[in-house]
Design an enzyme around this catalytic site. Structure first.
Site, PDB file in Angstrom:
ATOM      1  N   PRO A   2       0.776  -1.226   0.000  1.00 47.44           N
ATOM      2  CA  PRO A   2       0.000   0.000   0.000  1.00 47.44           C
ATOM      3  C   PRO A   2       0.812   1.282   0.000  1.00 47.44           C
ATOM      4  O   PRO A   2       1.577   1.563   0.905  1.00 47.44           O
ATOM      5  CB  PRO A   2      -0.805  -0.076   1.300  1.00 47.44           C
ATOM      6  CG  PRO A   2      -0.628  -1.444   1.797  1.00 47.44           C
ATOM      7  CD  PRO A   2       0.680  -1.898   1.278  1.00 47.44           C
ATOM      8  N   GLU A   3       0.589   2.055  -1.018  1.00 45.86           N
ATOM      9  CA  GLU A   3       0.938   3.464  -0.982  1.00 45.86           C
ATOM     10  C   GLU A   3      -0.380   4.177  -0.679  1.00 45.86           C
ATOM     11  O   GLU A   3      -1.440   3.549  -0.640  1.00 45.86           O
ATOM     12  CB  GLU A   3       1.503   3.922  -2.338  1.00 45.86           C
ATOM     13  CG  GLU A   3       2.927   3.471  -2.569  1.00 45.86           C
ATOM     14  CD  GLU A   3       3.911   4.652  -2.588  1.00 45.86           C
ATOM     15  OE1 GLU A   3       3.501   5.765  -2.215  1.00 45.86           O
ATOM     16  OE2 GLU A   3       5.078   4.445  -2.974  1.00 45.86           O
ATOM     17  N   ARG A 152      17.505  21.220   6.733  1.00 41.80           N
ATOM     18  CA  ARG A 152      17.537  19.769   6.563  1.00 41.80           C
ATOM     19  C   ARG A 152      18.466  19.375   5.440  1.00 41.80           C
ATOM     20  O   ARG A 152      18.255  19.711   4.289  1.00 41.80           O
ATOM     21  CB  ARG A 152      16.107  19.250   6.287  1.00 41.80           C
ATOM     22  CG  ARG A 152      15.092  19.736   7.327  1.00 41.80           C
ATOM     23  CD  ARG A 152      15.408  19.233   8.715  1.00 41.80           C
ATOM     24  NE  ARG A 152      15.276  17.807   8.815  1.00 41.80           N
ATOM     25  CZ  ARG A 152      14.154  17.192   9.236  1.00 41.80           C
ATOM     26  NH1 ARG A 152      13.105  17.887   9.579  1.00 41.80           N
ATOM     27  NH2 ARG A 152      14.118  15.888   9.315  1.00 41.80           N
TER      28      ARG A 152
END
Length: 271
Positions: A2-3, A152
């Site tokens: 599942p995405e 980040r």
DNA sequence: ACTTCGACCTGTTGGC
DNA sequence: TGCCAACAGGTCGAAG
């Protein structure tokens, strides 16, 4: 398996069969998923009515007046609606049985999924409270990604797959959306311009939306044999296409590993 | 506070 | 044909 598109398709598929239905029984065949299925869950759920079938990220939420079932399909999980007499097979670990004689059955060979119970607001549950925005909501914008990425240093592809940044962008869609936006997956998140994020965000939204639509259109009935999820039928531009020609420039698609996951990209089209 | 890495599992695939 | 290693759509939590 599942995405996000498949999770959403699953949610939509099961919803009409269980909404406003009363739980008559719960069967736990194997409680050893990623976390143990709480032993108290059966007692909590029986006689409850499903009031809402919701989703947060890749978690499916089944609300009742006593609490909420939090369900995750992990890597290999799937949900089906069957008659309660249907024989359970090898990896069918968990059933919720309803007064209409239907059963919601969880199958999960790898057991990376989970079934949990939240007594109060499930969105305040430890696993859900720190999740990033839904990619299809208006709060998920290029400006948001730009701001939150300023310190980040991780690669943009890894950054996109971090559910605390944005939920629901799994390995397939991280690869596909970066290709669509022409961004090299190895670039550090903080070095990407607002302009590039303005190109990327609409691609993420469009690709996810299209896949959800295809999931809905290809999955006519959630009962019995489920067809292939919609996103399997759509053409993937880079995912899984190592050494095959780029659909734009014809150069060979490259496969690398980032954060222990496969990345596919075109070294010519993605800068 | 951020990043990396191990861990959790079984089934399928591809190379020899 | 058979065997075995490598890999698979996720993500948490510990360690650095």
């Amino acid at each position: 398996m599942p995405e996000l598109p498949e999770v959403e398709t699953s949610r939509r598929g099961i919803k009409p069969h269980i909404l406003n239905k009363k739980v008559t029984d719960v069967i736990i065949r194997n409680k050893n998923l990623r976390w143990p299925i709480p032993g108290s869950l059966k007692k909590q759920l029986i006689d409850q009515v499903i009031q809402k079938v919701d989703r947060r990220g890749k978690y499916i939420l089944l609300y009742t007046s006593a609490g909420t079932v939090i369900l995750h399909l992990g890597m290999s999980g799937s949900l089906r609606i069957l008659n309660k007499s249907a024989t359970a097979e090898k990896h069918d670990h968990f059933d919720i049985i309803f007064s209409n004689n239907k059963v919601l059955r969880l199958r999960d060979p790898r057991r990376f999924g989970c079934v949990l119970w939240a007594k109060s607001d499930p969105l305040k549950h430890k696993l859900l409270i720190n999740l990033g925005p839904e990619p299809l909501n208006d709060e998920f914008t290029a400006e948001y990604l730009f701001e939150i990425s300023r310190n980040r240093k991780v690669a943009i592809k890894t950054f996109l797959m971090n559910s605390h940044i944005v939920v629901g962008v799994g390995n397939i869609y991280a690869n596909e959306s970066l290709f669509a936006a022409g961004i090299n997956p190895k670039r550090a998140a903080h070095k990407i311009s607002l302009k590039s994020y303005q190109s990327l965000v609409p691609k993420i939204k469009a690709i996810l939306k299209k896949s959800i639509e295809q999931g809905g259109s290809t999955l006519k009935d959630f009962i019995n044999e489920d067809g292939k999820p919609g996103y399997f039928q759509q053409t993937l531009c880079v995912y899984g296409r190592d050494s095959e020609p780029c659909i734009n420039c014809g150069n060979s698609i490259k496969q690398i590993i980032q954060a222990q996951r496969s990345t596919y990209y075109c070294t010519t089209c993605q800068k």
